[in-house]
Design a protein around this motif. Sequence first.
Motif: not given
Length: 296
Positions: A88, A136, A140, A142, A154-155, A157, A218
């Motif tokens: 990770r 997060l 970050d 994905v 990730h965040l 949107t 998320h």
Amino acid sequence: MVTDRDILILRAVSRYYVLNRHQIQRLIFPEDIHGRVTRRRLQSLIDADLLNRQPMLVCHPQNGVPAPVYYPSPKGIELLAEFTGDDRFLATATQAPTMHHVWHWLAVSETHIAFDQAISLQTADSPYAVRVVEWLNEYDVVNPAETLPEKRFHLYTLLRSSPRLICAPDAALLLNARGHSKVFYLEEDRATTGVHQIAASKSQGYAVLAEVSGHRRHFPQATIDTFTVLMIAPTARRRDALRKAFREKQGAALWRFASVEDLKPERLLFEPIWYPCDGEPASLIKPNPLSEGESS
């Protein structure tokens, strides 16, 4: 040679993304009063390409001494993944923080550190058992192969293409207490933009995110249907100005506001420092009714 404390430095920078030397010294080398050991280990990691240093200089708020900031390097996170056996780490953001946003990122890191320290202050017999399940940051990753931000991060949107509407939190965390998990988004205010402009630019994105339950994208493991946006302001005066600006905006009930001066680890979770747009402040973690002699 990489030492145990070098690994701790790499872990810290991976966790918080951007740190200055004072923060690293406070976290890893608290006994290094003059900072000589900390500077030597940081330089060793820089020389080995295990850590990146942002050449922009910023003034530390406590003593005014200019200092560079540090952020993860690809080689450093590869070492962490190998050392820990946890792949990770390979998703850790390694892009340089934008120079004019360095102060902003240091503020986000300070809030993250405050949450971690607040969690650590709990005793073993605490009835709340509060923990951060996941945190997060804005950058970050994905999908490393993607270039579009809504697919890469990730965040970030994309809520609507035309007219374009996005929601891009500074950070997000999934907080668990008493077996229930809730999503909190973080917005750090540096008082560099007018409060009405901030309210106009931020409120609609979060309101629409709530309408479509976008927080479950998320954090699908969240058990509470709603989320809360935490806005951290540099002063109480600024906090109250933001509350007033958000009061009539769409999704105003989602927001809670606190000032940096109140954001102490010993107060962050259980004291009433979080203000809604209207009304009295409350604690982030609601009291356990059973612990107060009330019936369930």
